[in-house]
Design an enzyme around this catalytic site. Structure first.
Site, PDB file in Angstrom:
ATOM      1  NE  ARG A  68      -4.039   1.922   2.177  1.00 46.67           N
ATOM      2  CZ  ARG A  68      -4.461   2.674   3.207  1.00 46.67           C
ATOM      3  NH1 ARG A  68      -3.929   2.502   4.404  1.00 46.67           N
ATOM      4  NH2 ARG A  68      -5.421   3.545   3.032  1.00 46.67           N
ATOM      5  CG  HIS A  72      -1.437   5.432  -0.192  1.00 48.37           C
ATOM      6  ND1 HIS A  72      -2.118   5.929   0.876  1.00 48.37           N
ATOM      7  CD2 HIS A  72      -2.293   4.566  -0.800  1.00 48.37           C
ATOM      8  CE1 HIS A  72      -3.345   5.390   0.924  1.00 48.37           C
ATOM      9  NE2 HIS A  72      -3.459   4.550  -0.070  1.00 48.37           N
ATOM     10  CG  ASN A 100      -1.252   8.849   3.165  1.00 51.93           C
ATOM     11  OD1 ASN A 100      -1.744   7.902   2.555  1.00 51.93           O
ATOM     12  ND2 ASN A 100      -0.459   9.732   2.587  1.00 51.93           N
ATOM     13  CG  HIS A 201      -8.217  -3.760  -1.257  1.00 51.24           C
ATOM     14  ND1 HIS A 201      -9.219  -2.834  -1.468  1.00 51.24           N
ATOM     15  CD2 HIS A 201      -7.088  -3.031  -1.025  1.00 51.24           C
ATOM     16  CE1 HIS A 201      -8.715  -1.610  -1.356  1.00 51.24           C
ATOM     17  NE2 HIS A 201      -7.428  -1.699  -1.114  1.00 51.24           N
TER      18      HIS A 201
HETATM   19  C1  HEM Z   1      -9.228   1.278  -6.018  1.00 45.80           C
HETATM   20  C2  HEM Z   1      -9.106   2.213  -5.113  1.00 45.80           C
HETATM   21  C3  HEM Z   1      -8.637   1.951  -3.708  1.00 45.80           C
HETATM   22  C4  HEM Z   1      -9.237   2.390  -2.586  1.00 45.80           C
HETATM   23  C5  HEM Z   1     -10.495   3.252  -2.493  1.00 45.80           C
HETATM   24  C6  HEM Z   1      -8.471   1.882  -1.470  1.00 45.80           C
HETATM   25  C7  HEM Z   1      -8.748   2.149  -0.139  1.00 45.80           C
HETATM   26  C8  HEM Z   1      -8.181   1.481   0.919  1.00 45.80           C
HETATM   27  C9  HEM Z   1      -8.564   1.640   2.290  1.00 45.80           C
HETATM   28  C10 HEM Z   1      -9.626   2.613   2.787  1.00 45.80           C
HETATM   29  C11 HEM Z   1      -7.838   0.786   3.045  1.00 45.80           C
HETATM   30  C12 HEM Z   1      -7.932   0.575   4.555  1.00 45.80           C
HETATM   31  C13 HEM Z   1      -7.367   1.752   5.292  1.00 45.80           C
HETATM   32  C14 HEM Z   1      -7.696   1.762   6.754  1.00 45.80           C
HETATM   33  O1  HEM Z   1      -8.827   1.451   7.131  1.00 45.80           O
HETATM   34  O2  HEM Z   1      -6.778   2.098   7.533  1.00 45.80           O
HETATM   35  C15 HEM Z   1      -6.957   0.094   2.142  1.00 45.80           C
HETATM   36  C16 HEM Z   1      -6.040  -0.848   2.514  1.00 45.80           C
HETATM   37  C17 HEM Z   1      -5.155  -1.445   1.648  1.00 45.80           C
HETATM   38  N1  HEM Z   1      -4.983  -1.116   0.314  1.00 45.80           N
HETATM   39 FE1  HEM Z   1      -6.230  -0.036  -0.805  1.00 45.80          FE
HETATM   40  N2  HEM Z   1      -7.432   1.145  -1.947  1.00 45.80           N
HETATM   41  C18 HEM Z   1      -7.476   1.170  -3.304  1.00 45.80           C
HETATM   42  C19 HEM Z   1      -6.557   0.609  -4.159  1.00 45.80           C
HETATM   43  C20 HEM Z   1      -5.431  -0.056  -3.742  1.00 45.80           C
HETATM   44  C21 HEM Z   1      -4.319  -0.402  -4.588  1.00 45.80           C
HETATM   45  C22 HEM Z   1      -4.193  -0.010  -6.050  1.00 45.80           C
HETATM   46  C23 HEM Z   1      -3.426  -1.080  -3.814  1.00 45.80           C
HETATM   47  C24 HEM Z   1      -2.083  -1.649  -4.186  1.00 45.80           C
HETATM   48  C25 HEM Z   1      -1.765  -2.042  -5.408  1.00 45.80           C
HETATM   49  C26 HEM Z   1      -4.003  -1.165  -2.498  1.00 45.80           C
HETATM   50  C27 HEM Z   1      -3.450  -1.847  -1.442  1.00 45.80           C
HETATM   51  C28 HEM Z   1      -3.988  -1.903  -0.168  1.00 45.80           C
HETATM   52  C29 HEM Z   1      -3.515  -2.804   0.866  1.00 45.80           C
HETATM   53  C30 HEM Z   1      -2.475  -3.875   0.679  1.00 45.80           C
HETATM   54  C31 HEM Z   1      -4.232  -2.492   2.022  1.00 45.80           C
HETATM   55  C32 HEM Z   1      -4.049  -3.102   3.423  1.00 45.80           C
HETATM   56  C33 HEM Z   1      -2.921  -2.355   4.113  1.00 45.80           C
HETATM   57  C34 HEM Z   1      -2.591  -2.824   5.535  1.00 45.80           C
HETATM   58  O3  HEM Z   1      -3.191  -3.766   6.045  1.00 45.80           O
HETATM   59  O4  HEM Z   1      -1.691  -2.191   6.132  1.00 45.80           O
HETATM   60  N3  HEM Z   1      -5.191  -0.508  -2.489  1.00 45.80           N
HETATM   61  N4  HEM Z   1      -7.175   0.544   0.856  1.00 45.80           N
END
Ligand code: HEM
Ligand code: NAG
Ligand code: NAG
Ligand code: NAG
Ligand code: NAG
Length: 327
Positions: A68, A72, A100, A201
């Protein structure tokens, strides 16, 4: 006649050439190469991988957190390591911007990787490249596909709170499908890239505050799944930081179960379920849910495109010694 048709031909040729160069696609003109460190730091891959492996063995979520961070980083002024910079007296960095703040993590692991890389090749490998390599390693270690990571990015000397806080840059989990599609389009990424990258995800966790409106108010959600998530995320107050897995089936394995969840109305984020909600991306979600190989191929292609977004190369930027601050 002849001269006017030849000049309109050359205008068309220049336009076609510009398109091929990626001038209008916002990133595919990046000058990165998989062999960038082959002479200056051949040890970089084994060094990063063993540090990522040891981090994941202590806490499997760190693989998700690293992936992630790269996303970002790339979506805010290009893949330039800016997300890693702490605030200084001259700028406020990206770490506390809306998407973030209290959410992105993994900075200590990046510090650990960087110090190990500095030991084998001081001053050579950028923090932006470390994020790109560590993302691939994380995916591989958690069971997903591998790819040749393009390298040669340099690090920014500054970071932008306002760009990171701009909802037009980093996508919001409350977005509609059309907003998700256009947000990726602006970065030169197609709808297919967007759906494939959302497959990230398949690992990692989200906070109660992020999913509250989905699990209490959305109607396109499996009722028993909503109830399960509500049990650790109260409707009104409290529990904001309680965590839930983005993929309820296999939260620490990089696989295609995320897409199967969407078919079953068990997407965790509102934005996840938007990808399978009667719209133009339903058929692609169905394909990925049945066919991990196609998901992996498209995910890899999209990761390479994402890693190509507006890098600093040549003599721009610097190679930071410490990922948290400019030299
Ligand atoms: C399509 C649009 C996307 C949205 C709206 C989005 C949004 C989010 C949100 C809201 C979270 C949880 C944050 C929290 O509650 O603290 C999250 C977690 C995550 N996102 Fe996305 N995301 C998107 C695309 C992506 C992309 C493109 C990647 C990587 C290629 C990605 C990788 C991740 C990962 C791996 C997590 C878990 C991180 C952790 O557990 O530390 N996301 N994302
Ligand atoms: C980040 O989150 C903390 C805790 O919720 C809050 O106090 C702080 O104001 C937030 N920072 C910004 C810039 O919004
Ligand atoms: C960051 O963005 C949010 C949402 O758009 C906005 O409410 C907030 O005021 C912004 N913060 C700053 C410090 O600009
Ligand atoms: C659900 O929707 C109602 C009406 O729009 C709103 O007042 C309430 O705050 C929402 N609840 C959650 C948990 O988002
Ligand atoms: C692109 O990469 C090549 C090989 O590393 C290098 O010689 C050239 O200067 C680079 N061009 C730019 C614009 O960075």
């Amino acid at each position: 006649m002849a001269s006017s048709s030849s000049s309109s031909f050359s205008a068309a040729a220049i336009l076609a050439f510009a398109v091929v160069l990626g001038v209008f696609t916002g990133g595919s003109s990046a000058n990165l190469s998989t062999s960038f460190y082959s002479k200056t730091c051949p040890m970089v891959f084994t060094t990063v991988k063993s540090a990522v492996r040891s981090a994941i063995s202590q806490e499997s979520r760190l693989g998700a957190s690293l992936l992630r961070l790269h996303f970002h980083d790339c979506f805010v002024n290009g893949c330039d390591g800016s997300v890693l910079l702490d605030d200084t007296s001259s700028f406020t960095g990206e770490k506390t911007a809306g998407p973030n703040n209290r959410s992105i993590r993994g900075f200590k692991v990046v510090d650990d990787i960087k110090s190990k890389v500095e030991k084998v090749c001081p001053g050579v490998v950028s923090c932006a490249d470390i994020l790109a390599i560590a993302s691939c390693d994380s995916v591989v270690i958690l069971g997903g596909p591998s790819w040749d990571v393009k390298l040669g990015r340099r690090d920014a000397k500054t970071a932008s709170f306002s760009a990171a806080n701009n909802t037009g840059f980093l996508p919001s989990p409350f977005s509609s499908l059309s907003t998700l599609i256009s947000g990726f389009q602006v970065k030169g990424l197609s709808t297919t890239d967007m759906v494939a990258l959302s497959g990230a995800h398949t690992i990692g966790l989200a906070q109660c505050r992020t999913i509250r409106s989905r699990i209490y108010n959305d109607t396109n959600i499996d009722r028993s799944f909503a109830k399960l998530r509500q049990s650790k995320c109260p409707r009104n107050t409290g529990g904001r930081k309680n965590l839930a897995p983005l993929d309820l089936q296999t939260p620490t394995a990089f696989d295609n179960k995320y897409f199967q969840n969407l078919i079953n109305k068990k997407g965790l984020l509102h934005s996840d379920q938007e990808l399978y909600n009667g719209g133009s991306t339903d058929s692609l979600v169905r394909t990925y849910s049945n066919d991990a190989k196609t998901f992996y191929d498209d995910f890899v292609a999209a990761m390479i495109k994402m890693g190509d977004i507006e890098p600093l190369t040549g003599s721009s930027g610097e190679i930071r010694k410490n990922c948290r601050r400019p030299n």
